[in-house]
Design an enzyme around this catalytic site. Structure first.
Site, mmCIF file in Angstrom:
data_model
loop_
_atom_site.group_PDB
_atom_site.id
_atom_site.type_symbol
_atom_site.label_atom_id
_atom_site.label_comp_id
_atom_site.label_asym_id
_atom_site.label_seq_id
_atom_site.Cartn_x
_atom_site.Cartn_y
_atom_site.Cartn_z
ATOM 1 N N THR A 208 0.604 46.647 -11.394
ATOM 2 C CA THR A 208 0.582 47.577 -12.527
ATOM 3 C C THR A 208 0.600 46.831 -13.858
ATOM 4 O OG1 THR A 208 1.703 49.529 -13.452
ATOM 5 C CG2 THR A 208 3.112 47.750 -12.710
ATOM 6 N N GLY A 220 9.118 46.712 -15.173
ATOM 7 C CA GLY A 220 9.445 47.939 -14.441
ATOM 8 C C GLY A 220 9.839 47.677 -13.001
ATOM 9 N N ASP A 221 9.726 48.701 -12.205
ATOM 10 C CA ASP A 221 10.122 48.606 -10.797
ATOM 11 C C ASP A 221 9.100 47.887 -9.924
ATOM 12 O OD1 ASP A 221 8.358 50.818 -11.368
ATOM 13 O OD2 ASP A 221 8.621 51.435 -9.284
ATOM 14 N N GLY A 242 5.380 55.699 -10.842
ATOM 15 C CA GLY A 242 5.960 56.559 -11.863
ATOM 16 C C GLY A 242 6.914 55.801 -12.750
ATOM 17 N N HIS A 243 7.934 56.527 -13.200
ATOM 18 C CA HIS A 243 8.853 56.006 -14.203
ATOM 19 C C HIS A 243 9.774 54.946 -13.580
ATOM 20 C CE1 HIS A 243 10.285 57.039 -18.268
ATOM 21 N NE2 HIS A 243 11.317 56.335 -17.851
HETATM 22 C C1 SD4 Z 1 6.407 51.062 -14.153
HETATM 23 N N1 SD4 Z 1 6.264 52.147 -12.021
HETATM 24 O O1 SD4 Z 1 6.111 50.035 -14.748
HETATM 25 C C2 SD4 Z 1 5.469 51.558 -13.076
HETATM 26 C C3 SD4 Z 1 4.487 52.497 -13.679
HETATM 27 C C4 SD4 Z 1 3.772 53.314 -12.671
HETATM 28 O O2 SD4 Z 1 2.277 54.764 -11.965
HETATM 29 O O3 SD4 Z 1 4.079 53.352 -11.532
HETATM 30 N N2 SD4 Z 1 2.832 54.056 -12.966
HETATM 31 O O4 SD4 Z 1 7.406 51.705 -14.408
#
Ligand code: SD4
Length: 329
Positions: A208, A220-221, A242-243
């Site tokens: 990502t 991020g994760d 996601g988030h």
């Molecule tokens: C993040 N999880 O950097 C990622 C963003 C993401 O689909 O998954 N977007 O938080």
């Protein structure tokens, strides 16, 4: 593979060849029926969001030639990393608020070997750097300038990842300077992919450019083993999208796999991990998180906080987009 191949499916999916890829891309996702019986033939590859259709095809090119799940997931997500149209991964990714495209990625195999990069700039295929870290260093994760140095020393080249389109969107964003991500729109499309090869081995990868317009330096994760991705070769594999902050606070993908270890189906395991977020994370409804999981038999499932998360499945019979179930309508 003979006796491991199963053809029981409950998602009511069209057979491969009934639709061209462009038709599939335009088509609406099917509703996923859920339940413990979502069993697929193997080999099998699943990945997050609509761009997963093309990525799965790249992975399938490996799996269908008796390749390993590890090679398949790397090849699969590389397709998305190189696609300038996707604005949450690799080339064309939306930058951070300083205008820099910074990348997070990881990869994991069924033995528990894993590699990861975070806050990496200027490299087209972070997942391949992650794999090299896994295979050729004593470490799991390299970050920022150190990760880039390692990549350059190993033959990777600097690539400009900020496209004109993404630069324009960043410039527009700067005018308003708002930091209120739009659910399922601004911050979706990380690719998380999990695959089961004909030997019965699992692997996963996640890559990502992270949340659009994040603070410079934010990770991020997605590159965190256990958060964005987790694989246990004896149990199953899970990825998150996601988030990322919400996923990190609950170590989501690890939790999904642990739920499967305790006997939950992949769908139930994802649902339980989403519920954990709803119990533990304040303002969870302001963000989107989706989990996608499969077990060692090819059962699979997905669950998200909000409606709108979908995933792509590719096996011998199908290449299809499926809507996940969700906690909120
Ligand atoms: C993040 N999880 O950097 C990622 C963003 C993401 O689909 O998954 N977007 O938080």
């Amino acid at each position: 593979m003979g006796n491991r191949r199963k053809f029981i499916r409950t998602a009511g999916l069209a057979t491969l060849g009934a639709m061209s890829l462009p038709q599939m891309l335009k088509g609406r996702a099917k509703q996923y029926s859920g339940g413990p019986g979502n069993e697929s033939s193997i080999p099998l590859v699943l990945s997050t969001w609509q761009h997963g259709l093309a990525a799965n095809q790249a992975a399938w090119n490996v799996l269908s030639r008796h390749g390993s799940a590890l090679d398949a997931v790397e090849n699969g997500v590389m397709q998305t990393e190189a696609d300038p149209g996707g604005q949450s991964v690799g080339l064309g990714g939306l930058p951070d608020r300083d205008g820099k495209v910074t990348l997070d990625a990881c990869i994991m195999d069924h033995f528990g070997n894993c590699g990861s990069v975070c806050f990496l700039e200027g490299i087209l295929h972070p997942v391949s750097v992650a794999r090299l870290i896994m295979e050729q260093t004593p470490h799991v994760m390299l970050a920022g300038a150190g990760a880039q140095k390692f990549a350059l020393e190993n033959g990777f080249k600097i690539t400009e990842l900020l496209t004109g389109k993404s630069r324009k969107e960043w410039e527009n964003w700067k005018r308003k300077s708002m930091y209120q991500p739009v659910i399922n729109i601004e911050n979706h499309d990380t690719i998380g992919m999990i695959a089961l090869d004909e030997q019965g081995n699992l692997a996963g990868a996640c890559t990502t450019s992270g949340i659009a317009f994040k603070m410079h330096g934010r990770v991020g994760d997605s590159p965190i083993i256990g958060a964005g991705l987790y694989v246990d070769g004896e149990i199953g594999a899970a990825v998150a999208t996601g988030h990322g902050e919400m996923v990190m606070k609950t170590l989501g993908s690890f939790l999904v796999v642990e739920n499967m270890r305790r006997g939950s189906s992949p769908l139930k395991a994802c649902e339980e991990a989403v519920k954990r977020i709803t119990e533990k994370v304040k303002d969870y409804e302001k963000g989107q998180v989706g989990f996608l999981a499969m077990d060692t038999k090819g059962n699979y499932g997905a669950y998200s906080i909000h409606k709108g998360f979908n995933f792509a499945i590719r096996n011998q019979e199908e290449n299809e987009l499926i809507d996940s179930e969700s906690y909120l309508p």
